[in-house]
Design a protein around this motif. Structure first.
Motif, mmCIF file in Angstrom:
data_model
loop_
_atom_site.group_PDB
_atom_site.id
_atom_site.type_symbol
_atom_site.label_atom_id
_atom_site.label_comp_id
_atom_site.label_asym_id
_atom_site.label_seq_id
_atom_site.Cartn_x
_atom_site.Cartn_y
_atom_site.Cartn_z
ATOM 1 N N HIS A 54 35.179 -3.088 11.147
ATOM 2 C CA HIS A 54 35.524 -3.561 12.482
ATOM 3 C C HIS A 54 34.642 -2.860 13.508
ATOM 4 O O HIS A 54 33.947 -1.899 13.198
ATOM 5 C CB HIS A 54 36.990 -3.271 12.806
ATOM 6 C CG HIS A 54 37.946 -4.176 12.107
ATOM 7 N ND1 HIS A 54 38.029 -5.521 12.368
ATOM 8 C CD2 HIS A 54 38.874 -3.918 11.161
ATOM 9 C CE1 HIS A 54 38.968 -6.063 11.612
ATOM 10 N NE2 HIS A 54 39.491 -5.105 10.855
ATOM 11 N N LEU A 55 34.718 -3.342 14.741
ATOM 12 C CA LEU A 55 33.952 -2.773 15.842
ATOM 13 C C LEU A 55 34.804 -1.835 16.680
ATOM 14 O O LEU A 55 36.021 -1.997 16.758
ATOM 15 C CB LEU A 55 33.445 -3.886 16.766
ATOM 16 C CG LEU A 55 32.538 -4.948 16.155
ATOM 17 C CD1 LEU A 55 32.253 -6.030 17.197
ATOM 18 C CD2 LEU A 55 31.251 -4.340 15.639
ATOM 19 N N THR A 56 34.131 -0.896 17.340
ATOM 20 C CA THR A 56 34.792 -0.141 18.396
ATOM 21 C C THR A 56 34.624 -0.934 19.684
ATOM 22 O O THR A 56 33.781 -1.837 19.776
ATOM 23 C CB THR A 56 34.175 1.260 18.583
ATOM 24 O OG1 THR A 56 32.850 1.130 19.113
ATOM 25 C CG2 THR A 56 34.154 2.046 17.282
ATOM 26 N N ALA A 57 35.396 -0.593 20.679
ATOM 27 C CA ALA A 57 35.284 -1.270 21.976
ATOM 28 C C ALA A 57 33.874 -1.108 22.535
ATOM 29 O O ALA A 57 33.284 -2.061 23.047
ATOM 30 C CB ALA A 57 36.322 -0.725 22.953
ATOM 31 N N ARG A 58 33.316 0.067 22.414
ATOM 32 C CA ARG A 58 31.962 0.315 22.931
ATOM 33 C C ARG A 58 30.921 -0.523 22.198
ATOM 34 O O ARG A 58 30.023 -1.091 22.814
ATOM 35 C CB ARG A 58 31.633 1.801 22.810
ATOM 36 C CG ARG A 58 30.378 2.188 23.557
ATOM 37 C CD ARG A 58 30.105 3.675 23.468
ATOM 38 N NE ARG A 58 31.230 4.446 23.972
ATOM 39 C CZ ARG A 58 31.386 5.744 23.754
ATOM 40 N NH1 ARG A 58 30.503 6.414 23.048
ATOM 41 N NH2 ARG A 58 32.432 6.381 24.243
ATOM 42 N N GLN A 59 31.025 -0.616 20.881
ATOM 43 C CA GLN A 59 30.077 -1.420 20.108
ATOM 44 C C GLN A 59 30.187 -2.902 20.468
ATOM 45 O O GLN A 59 29.174 -3.580 20.654
ATOM 46 C CB GLN A 59 30.338 -1.233 18.613
ATOM 47 C CG GLN A 59 30.002 0.140 18.094
ATOM 48 C CD GLN A 59 30.534 0.370 16.698
ATOM 49 O OE1 GLN A 59 31.476 -0.277 16.245
ATOM 50 N NE2 GLN A 59 29.926 1.322 15.988
ATOM 51 N N ALA A 60 31.402 -3.390 20.563
ATOM 52 C CA ALA A 60 31.616 -4.800 20.881
ATOM 53 C C ALA A 60 31.016 -5.147 22.238
ATOM 54 O O ALA A 60 30.365 -6.189 22.387
ATOM 55 C CB ALA A 60 33.115 -5.112 20.879
ATOM 56 N N ASP A 61 31.196 -4.281 23.157
ATOM 57 C CA ASP A 61 30.733 -4.599 24.496
ATOM 58 C C ASP A 61 29.251 -4.359 24.680
ATOM 59 O O ASP A 61 28.617 -5.000 25.510
ATOM 60 C CB ASP A 61 31.614 -3.899 25.503
ATOM 61 C CG ASP A 61 33.041 -4.429 25.331
ATOM 62 O OD1 ASP A 61 33.216 -5.660 25.368
ATOM 63 O OD2 ASP A 61 33.949 -3.637 25.103
#
Length: 98
Positions: A54-61
């Motif tokens: 899964h992604l972290t919020a920082r990676q996703a954004d």
């Protein structure tokens, strides 16, 4: 019949952060008007995110910014943050602003 420009809406969940996945995702969502993207983990838990694919919020954004997305909607939060949901949203918003 009259044709008018539409809006591009994208939805991304259940991906592992990798160079290959990021590149493919950026190409897919390029120029989206609205992006729903998983922000499953906080970046402090980046190792767990990688293990769980899964992604972290920082990676996703970061992905959203690179793709030139106009507006993002963080979704798909891990239950481990049931009492810290706002922390995920805040991290996502800060990352998206750059």
């Amino acid at each position: 019949m009259r044709a008018a420009p539409g809006q591009k809406i994208s939805y991304i969940v259940n991906i592992r952060y990798s160079d290959s996945n990021c590149q493919k995702t950026i190409e897919l969502i390029q120029g989206s008007h609205l992006l729903f993207i998983e922000t499953t983990f906080l970046h402090e838990d980046v190792k767990i995110a990688a293990e769980k694919c899964h992604l972290t919020a920082r990676q996703a954004d970061w992905i959203a910014r690179e793709a030139g997305v106009k507006k993002l909607v963080p979704i798909h939060f891990s239950p481990r943050y049931s009492d810290r949901r706002q922390a995920l949203i805040t991290e996502a918003q800060e990352a998206f602003k750059g």
